[in-house]
Design a protein around this motif. Structure first.
Motif, PDB file in Angstrom:
ATOM      1  N   VAL A   1       0.836  -1.201   0.000  1.00 45.27           N
ATOM      2  CA  VAL A   1       0.000   0.000   0.000  1.00 45.27           C
ATOM      3  C   VAL A   1       0.869   1.249   0.000  1.00 45.27           C
ATOM      4  N   ALA A   2       1.940   1.233   0.789  1.00 47.32           N
ATOM      5  CA  ALA A   2       2.838   2.394   0.842  1.00 47.32           C
ATOM      6  C   ALA A   2       3.482   2.644  -0.522  1.00 47.32           C
ATOM      7  N   LYS A   3       3.866   1.557  -1.217  1.00 43.07           N
ATOM      8  CA  LYS A   3       4.464   1.708  -2.547  1.00 43.07           C
ATOM      9  C   LYS A   3       3.474   2.311  -3.535  1.00 43.07           C
TER      10      LYS A   3
ATOM     11  N   GLU B   1      -3.678   4.365   4.566  1.00 43.47           N
ATOM     12  CA  GLU B   1      -2.333   4.162   5.094  1.00 43.47           C
ATOM     13  C   GLU B   1      -2.342   3.179   6.260  1.00 43.47           C
ATOM     14  N   ASP B   2      -1.327   2.316   6.278  1.00 43.81           N
ATOM     15  CA  ASP B   2      -1.120   1.342   7.355  1.00 43.81           C
ATOM     16  C   ASP B   2      -2.275   0.341   7.488  1.00 43.81           C
ATOM     17  N   LYS B   3      -2.908   0.053   6.369  1.00 43.12           N
ATOM     18  CA  LYS B   3      -3.952  -0.958   6.381  1.00 43.12           C
ATOM     19  C   LYS B   3      -3.795  -1.875   5.181  1.00 43.12           C
ATOM     20  N   GLU B   4      -4.006  -3.169   5.381  1.00 43.67           N
ATOM     21  CA  GLU B   4      -3.974  -4.106   4.269  1.00 43.67           C
ATOM     22  C   GLU B   4      -5.260  -3.982   3.454  1.00 43.67           C
ATOM     23  N   VAL B   5      -5.120  -4.214   2.143  1.00 43.06           N
ATOM     24  CA  VAL B   5      -6.265  -4.081   1.236  1.00 43.06           C
ATOM     25  C   VAL B   5      -6.299  -5.291   0.316  1.00 43.06           C
ATOM     26  N   GLU B   6      -7.492  -5.847   0.130  1.00 44.44           N
ATOM     27  CA  GLU B   6      -7.655  -6.950  -0.812  1.00 44.44           C
ATOM     28  C   GLU B   6      -8.178  -6.386  -2.131  1.00 44.44           C
ATOM     29  N   VAL B   7      -7.488  -6.701  -3.234  1.00 46.92           N
ATOM     30  CA  VAL B   7      -7.790  -6.112  -4.539  1.00 46.92           C
ATOM     31  C   VAL B   7      -7.995  -7.215  -5.561  1.00 46.92           C
ATOM     32  N   GLU B   8      -8.998  -7.028  -6.401  1.00 49.98           N
ATOM     33  CA  GLU B   8      -9.171  -7.873  -7.582  1.00 49.98           C
ATOM     34  C   GLU B   8      -8.772  -7.052  -8.808  1.00 49.98           C
TER      35      GLU B   8
END
Length: 601
Positions: free
Chosen positions: A120-122, A196-203
């Motif tokens: 996410v940061a990238k 920021e600072d959270k994981e995200v699930e993406v399709e």
């Protein structure tokens, strides 16, 4: 007879080298994708390569496509690239998308991925810096952006929202069995909020739509050159040429006045007063005839400068020839860089011959040292600049960093082609036995140069000499910079060639005029002055670099800044050597002519 034969052999060798350079460049220009004939049947796979990503405003700061945490295929296959492609910073790999010929589909899944906090940061950093990505589909370039920033009128950047595009749509046009055009669109509704600072699930999804067109395959690249040939752009280009032509006409008229009236009066005066004028009354350019052809200081260096300038001039001419016949069409990956490397290597014999021949005319004895100086005069600073900038690119892990294998290839070209041709050209120049052909005898002791006002100093004269040629090309410079250091395509090479010819004419004329004024003031040290005045346009071009960087572009960051000013310094140095050679040659012809026209004791 021996010198004539050697000169003929050298000329034949140069002609063969040039022919080989042209053939190599045409061969490189013809390199195609894996499907060499670009013809496909329905459902055939069409090569799609992911190239690089990077900040849109920093064209030199590019990274590999999978440096960002996209969906990575199980087997990442890298495309074998030509020398010019590597120098251009291209690093092509198989893209994670599959676009078979004439196969429509909607919302095909690339992968379902959980972005870690680091991922996410990238992506957030890439979106902030306005990252774009580039791909090639059947050799057609396509671009798209990674995401967008939604500021919603909030000044505080911590409150901005960062959205990642997760759905890419490919709009492809075909004619019979060939791909003609491809456009890419990102779905503004298929976005992911990167907190920021959270994981995200993406399709990650993509879709494709094929449409038939009647556009011929031969004209499919015209789309990329239209922006540089729009009517209002053409008007600006022609205004640039008209402005330059007016400058040439005014300068030509000014010089014609000098040559036809002032020199005519000088000839009459010197013919009438030849025996009656006392030494105390002597003045003007005739009375330094015993010093004007006195060889300059550092004659090895000036001969090396002339040799390198002649080689760079030949390089420019051959590049223009290739561009005018259509070799450098838009996004012909690496063709220009390959041509520069190959032609520079093959024209090194011209540098060796010109430098050593002139050095021997100046009665130089250590021609081997002169040849080494010629070989290092331009390549040396370029090599040092490359070492520094390549180190910067390695630290940044950018695609501009050349692989070790490419560096070895360039080194081998220099050692196996450039250096031997330079030595052969030097040997031919040494054996040419050409004489300097001074029309006047040189006295044993030099005449003292009178005290001159400040405006006749070297720096002032260089400023005057560089301003007029620069004023003839500065309008065209913007389009060249926007192409080299931006994302525009420059395709109007015929106009650029006309501007180049005007630049040469103005440089030669202004150098001749200033040389005459210098001799009229009884300053006989014109050799280095004419070279410096001719090449001073390079300093003006570098000054324009400062203006372009801070006023006309949005480039930023240490890497982009160092690449811009580092490589532009090398380019301006090349202009300095080339135009300095043109100015000196013009001044030498002029000085020989006027002193051949009078009777000197």
């Amino acid at each position: 007879m021996r010198g004539t034969a050697t000169s003929s052999t050298a000329a034949a060798a140069v002609a063969v080298a040039v022919a080989v350079a042209v053939l190599l460049c045409f061969e490189v220009a013809g390199v195609a994708a894996d499907a060499s004939d670009h013809r496909y049947k329905p459902e055939d796979p069409v090569p799609l390569y992911a190239n690089k990503v990077g900040p849109f405003q920093n064209p030199s700061e590019t990274y590999r496509f999978f440096d960002l945490p996209f969906c990575i295929p199980e087997h990442v296959k890298e495309k074998t690239e030509a020398l010019g492609e590597v120098l251009n910073g291209d690093r092509l790999v198989d893209a994670p998308y599959k676009l078979d010929f004439r196969v429509d589909f909607d919302s095909k899944l690339v992968c379902k991925k959980t972005l870690t906090k680091e991922d996410v940061a990238k992506f957030r950093n890439a979106i902030v810096k306005d990252y774009y990505f580039q791909m090639y589909y059947d050799d057609l370039p396509i671009w798209g952006f990674i995401g967008k920033v939604d500021k919603e009128g909030k000044a505080d950047s911590s409150e901005h929202k960062y959205y990642l595009y997760r759905h890419i749509h490919f709009d492809i046009r075909y004619n019979n069995d060939r791909v003609i055009q491809i456009n890419i669109h990102t779905d503004p509704h298929a976005i992911v909020d990167l907190v920021e600072d959270k994981e995200v699930e993406v399709e990650f999804l993509y879709s494709a739509k094929w449409k038939e067109t009647t556009a011929p395959f031969e004209k499919r690249m015209e789309k990329y050159s239209q922006s540089s040939s729009l009517p209002h752009h053409l008007e600006v280009h022609w205004f640039s040429i008209i402005n330059s032509c007016v400058t040439v006409l005014l300068l030509t008229g000014f010089l014609a006045t000098i040559l036809m009236r002032v020199l005519k009066n000088d000839f009459l005066k010197y013919a009438q007063d030849e025996e009656s004028v006392d030494d105390q009354e002597e003045s003007g350019w005739k009375y330094i005839h015993g010093d004007v052809f006195r060889f300059p200081n550092n004659k090895s260096l000036i001969a090396a400068c002339l040799g390198s300038g002649t080689q760079l001039f030949a390089l420019a001419i051959f590049i223009f020839i290739l561009s005018l016949v259509g070799v450098f069409y838009p996004y012909n990956r690496g063709a220009l860089f390959t041509a520069l490397v190959v032609i520079y290597a093959l024209t090194s014999g011209i540098a060796g011959y010109s430098s050593t021949s002139f050095y021997c005319q100046l009665e130089g004895t250590n021609w081997v040292r002169n040849l080494l100086l010629t070989g290092c005069l331009f390549c040396g600073p370029l090599f040092l600049t490359f070492c520094f900038l390549n180190t910067v690119a390695i630290v940044y892990s950018a695609t501009a960093a050349l692989p070790f294998g490419t560096i070895v290839v360039i080194f081998l070209i220099w050692t196996l082609v450039t250096a031997p041709l330079l030595v052969l050209g030097g040997i031919a120049g040494k054996n040419s036995k050409a004489e300097f052909q001074a029309p006047c005898r040189t006295t044993k002791y030099p005449r003292e140069i009178p005290s001159l006002p400040w405006y006749r100093g070297t720096i002032t004269q260089m400023a005057m000499a560089g301003f007029l040629p620069f004023s003839a090309i500065y309008i065209e410079l913007y389009y060249i910079f926007a192409s080299v250091w931006g994302h525009r395509s420059y395709t109007i090479y015929s106009i650029l060639f006309i501007v180049f010819i005007i630049l040469l004419i103005v440089t030669a004329f202004i150098t001749v005029a200033l040389t005459y004024f210098q001799l009229a003031a009884e300053d006989h040290e014109w050799w280095w002055r004419s070279f410096l005045c001719g090449g001073s346009t390079g300093f003006f071009i570098y000054g324009y670099c400062l203006y372009y960087y801070y006023a006309r572009s949005d480039m930023s960051g240490f890497m982009q800044t160092s690449f811009f000013f580092g490589y532009m310094a090398c380019i301006c140095y090349a202009f300095f050597l080339m135009l300095g050679m043109v100015g000196f040659r013009a001044a030498l012809l002029f000085v020989r002519h006027i002193y051949r026209s009078i009777k000197c004791e």
